[in-house]
Design an enzyme around this catalytic site. Sequence first.
Site, PDB file in Angstrom:
ATOM      1  N   GLU A 208      67.532  -5.531  21.836  1.00 13.90           N
ATOM      2  CA  GLU A 208      69.123  -5.172  21.728  1.00 13.90           C
ATOM      3  C   GLU A 208      69.684  -6.279  20.832  1.00 13.90           C
ATOM      4  O   GLU A 208      69.774  -7.390  21.377  1.00 13.90           O
ATOM      5  CB  GLU A 208      69.864  -5.148  23.180  1.00 13.90           C
ATOM      6  CG  GLU A 208      69.185  -3.790  23.848  1.00 13.90           C
ATOM      7  CD  GLU A 208      69.747  -2.424  23.393  1.00 13.90           C
ATOM      8  OE1 GLU A 208      70.866  -2.694  22.522  1.00 13.90           O
ATOM      9  OE2 GLU A 208      69.044  -1.454  23.756  1.00 13.90           O
ATOM     10  N   CYS A 242      78.936  -7.558  21.257  1.00  8.25           N
ATOM     11  CA  CYS A 242      77.936  -7.198  20.343  1.00  8.25           C
ATOM     12  C   CYS A 242      78.424  -5.885  19.527  1.00  8.25           C
ATOM     13  O   CYS A 242      78.196  -5.785  18.348  1.00  8.25           O
ATOM     14  CB  CYS A 242      76.409  -6.756  20.501  1.00  8.25           C
ATOM     15  SG  CYS A 242      76.597  -5.721  22.207  1.00  8.25           S
TER      16      CYS A 242
HETATM   17  P1  NAD Z   1      70.123 -15.745  21.161  1.00  8.98           P
HETATM   18  O1  NAD Z   1      69.072 -14.862  20.512  1.00  8.98           O
HETATM   19  O2  NAD Z   1      70.414 -17.271  20.826  1.00  8.98           O
HETATM   20  O3  NAD Z   1      69.434 -16.040  22.749  1.00  8.98           O
HETATM   21  C1  NAD Z   1      69.447 -15.005  23.787  1.00  8.98           C
HETATM   22  C2  NAD Z   1      68.356 -15.338  24.724  1.00  8.98           C
HETATM   23  O4  NAD Z   1      66.883 -15.739  23.991  1.00  8.98           O
HETATM   24  C3  NAD Z   1      68.907 -16.544  25.420  1.00  8.98           C
HETATM   25  O5  NAD Z   1      68.319 -16.555  26.791  1.00  8.98           O
HETATM   26  C4  NAD Z   1      67.994 -17.758  24.971  1.00  8.98           C
HETATM   27  O6  NAD Z   1      67.804 -18.755  25.893  1.00  8.98           O
HETATM   28  C5  NAD Z   1      66.821 -17.103  24.208  1.00  8.98           C
HETATM   29  N1  NAD Z   1      66.359 -17.930  23.239  1.00  8.98           N
HETATM   30  C6  NAD Z   1      67.052 -18.642  22.383  1.00  8.98           C
HETATM   31  N2  NAD Z   1      66.366 -19.018  21.214  1.00  8.98           N
HETATM   32  C7  NAD Z   1      64.951 -18.669  21.499  1.00  8.98           C
HETATM   33  C8  NAD Z   1      63.784 -18.939  21.012  1.00  8.98           C
HETATM   34  N3  NAD Z   1      63.615 -19.526  19.557  1.00  8.98           N
HETATM   35  N4  NAD Z   1      62.817 -18.643  21.482  1.00  8.98           N
HETATM   36  C9  NAD Z   1      62.634 -17.842  22.678  1.00  8.98           C
HETATM   37  N5  NAD Z   1      63.754 -17.531  23.468  1.00  8.98           N
HETATM   38  C10 NAD Z   1      65.110 -17.975  22.661  1.00  8.98           C
HETATM   39  O7  NAD Z   1      71.513 -14.962  21.626  1.00  8.98           O
HETATM   40  P2  NAD Z   1      72.827 -15.420  21.883  1.00  8.98           P
HETATM   41  O8  NAD Z   1      73.518 -16.420  21.078  1.00  8.98           O
HETATM   42  O9  NAD Z   1      72.807 -15.911  23.542  1.00  8.98           O
HETATM   43  O10 NAD Z   1      73.660 -14.317  22.165  1.00  8.98           O
HETATM   44  C11 NAD Z   1      74.443 -13.650  21.042  1.00  8.98           C
HETATM   45  C12 NAD Z   1      73.685 -12.604  20.335  1.00  8.98           C
HETATM   46  O11 NAD Z   1      73.259 -11.416  21.208  1.00  8.98           O
HETATM   47  C13 NAD Z   1      74.424 -11.817  18.984  1.00  8.98           C
HETATM   48  O12 NAD Z   1      73.882 -11.709  18.140  1.00  8.98           O
HETATM   49  C14 NAD Z   1      74.864 -10.387  19.580  1.00  8.98           C
HETATM   50  O13 NAD Z   1      75.129  -9.574  18.768  1.00  8.98           O
HETATM   51  C15 NAD Z   1      73.602 -10.216  20.485  1.00  8.98           C
HETATM   52  N6  NAD Z   1      73.976  -9.156  21.408  1.00  8.98           N
HETATM   53  C16 NAD Z   1      73.389  -7.883  21.338  1.00  8.98           C
HETATM   54  C17 NAD Z   1      73.501  -7.112  22.320  1.00  8.98           C
HETATM   55  C18 NAD Z   1      73.228  -5.674  22.456  1.00  8.98           C
HETATM   56  O14 NAD Z   1      73.179  -4.992  23.485  1.00  8.98           O
HETATM   57  N7  NAD Z   1      72.652  -5.090  21.044  1.00  8.98           N
HETATM   58  C19 NAD Z   1      74.360  -7.352  23.548  1.00  8.98           C
HETATM   59  C20 NAD Z   1      74.820  -8.544  23.758  1.00  8.98           C
HETATM   60  C21 NAD Z   1      74.509  -9.559  22.672  1.00  8.98           C
END
Ligand code: NAD
Length: 457
Positions: A208, A242
């Site tokens: 997602e 999002c």
């Molecule tokens: P992110 O991708 O930075 O982090 C998400 C999760 O991944 C966190 O738990 C983090 O600890 C982990 N993570 C971060 N970097 C990582 C890596 N290199 N390797 C493995 N795990 C890692 O996202 P964010 O900044 O927390 O959230 C914002 C993003 O999420 C936006 O792009 C938003 O659009 C998206 N989002 C999508 C939905 C949806 O339902 N489609 C919902 C909410 C947010």
Amino acid sequence: MIESLVEKQRNFFLSGKTKDVKFRKIYLKKLRKAIIDYEDDVCTALYNDFKKPKFEAMASETQFALSELNHAIENIEEWSGPKRVSSTWVNFPSADYIYSQPYGNTLIIAPWNYPFLLIMSPLIGALAAGNTAVVKPSELTPNTSQVIENIIKTVFDEEYVCAVQGGVDISQKLLSNKWDYIFFTGSTKVGKIVYKSAAEHLTPVTLELGGKNPCIVDESALVQIAAKRIAWGKFLNAGQTCIAPDYILVHKNVKEKLVNALKKSITGFFGENIESSTDFARITTQAHYENLKSMLRDEEILFGGDFNDDTLFLSPTLVNEPTLNSKIMEGEIFGPLLPIISYETEKDISRLISNYDKPLALYVFSKKKKFQEKIIDQYSFGGGTINDTVIQITNSQLPFGGIGSSGVGHYQGKHSFDIFSHKKAIIKKGYWPELPLRYAPYNIPLQFVKKLKYLFR
Ligand code: NAD
């Protein structure tokens, strides 16, 4: 520690306990009770993490999760049973079924923007379908992550469900293990990392992710209502949603009217002194705040643009006609900044939207049915709403998910149960009749074989 946890969950799944639908239902009910008991703690934690207003915390996180839980508890028996499908003539007589079976051990990783819901919502699907789960909440909302851990510890033994807290390191350690299903919510960039890790073990995934969601307002739109609904969807959670509209594409003849109506709506929602409003959240992290602020450099601001470095407050801001190569139009904004771009022809709309990857959401405000249908048909996007924003997520009958770089797979309601279940095809036959036709030596005239296409359905 992670390896032994995975091992424990593997053994627990193999014990077969989660295959029992009654067992699953008991735990879904326990989870429901815990969420009700901890609701105030969740709201306080969300407030402490980014001043999320209590109304938004309840409406978009705890109550939303409870509604998903109620739906799963009410329907779990029906969802879990084998589904009979029509049989084919070629196998006559037979009884044909689809069995839903849990994948096994699942991993759920969530972001910070709806830190409670985005753990609970997939977890409900995973448990309803009979899986175990390790959940990793976001390290960027530590208060909420702690309450999630408390709730999970209250309800589950760690061999069934466990919350593992930590940042990128922990996330990567978790990903290096073999899972039977991975559910990830977060950025497209990290989504690709998760997809690669999953590919190592051919683990199925739901991703997602995010995107740059257009919001089109044509000449026929009821501008006053459109403005209210856009401002609501955009500034909810301070734009950190999002599926929030990322930018507006407005017909040039109604642009001024829309801008005025947006200003009126924002002031109506949050008052003249927005910083003192208790109904407007803050930016969650310093880095994200700085990035958003830098998007405003060199832009013409029509409204807002106020900020406070100490509290990470960034006011709802309308940005006039940014160019496509400006920072604000580079990627997903994910904050309370709303670019307003005017168009004249449908070609202008196409040129702009095609400039970006497939978005997670798209919105159209128009009274023209033909135009609405054309947009739905012409563009590829996760989901959307006509004449409103964001509400496509509020009906659990509807699948929620992206396409292309905004995601893989979809969930909510029964869709969540389905993604966490392997669909096993089973044909049941008796021993009579035993027709010799399919066995070698093949003595059937080929003319008869040509008719088989009518019998395989
Ligand atoms: P992110 O991708 O930075 O982090 C998400 C999760 O991944 C966190 O738990 C983090 O600890 C982990 N993570 C971060 N970097 C990582 C890596 N290199 N390797 C493995 N795990 C890692 O996202 P964010 O900044 O927390 O959230 C914002 C993003 O999420 C936006 O792009 C938003 O659009 C998206 N989002 C999508 C939905 C949806 O339902 N489609 C919902 C909410 C947010």
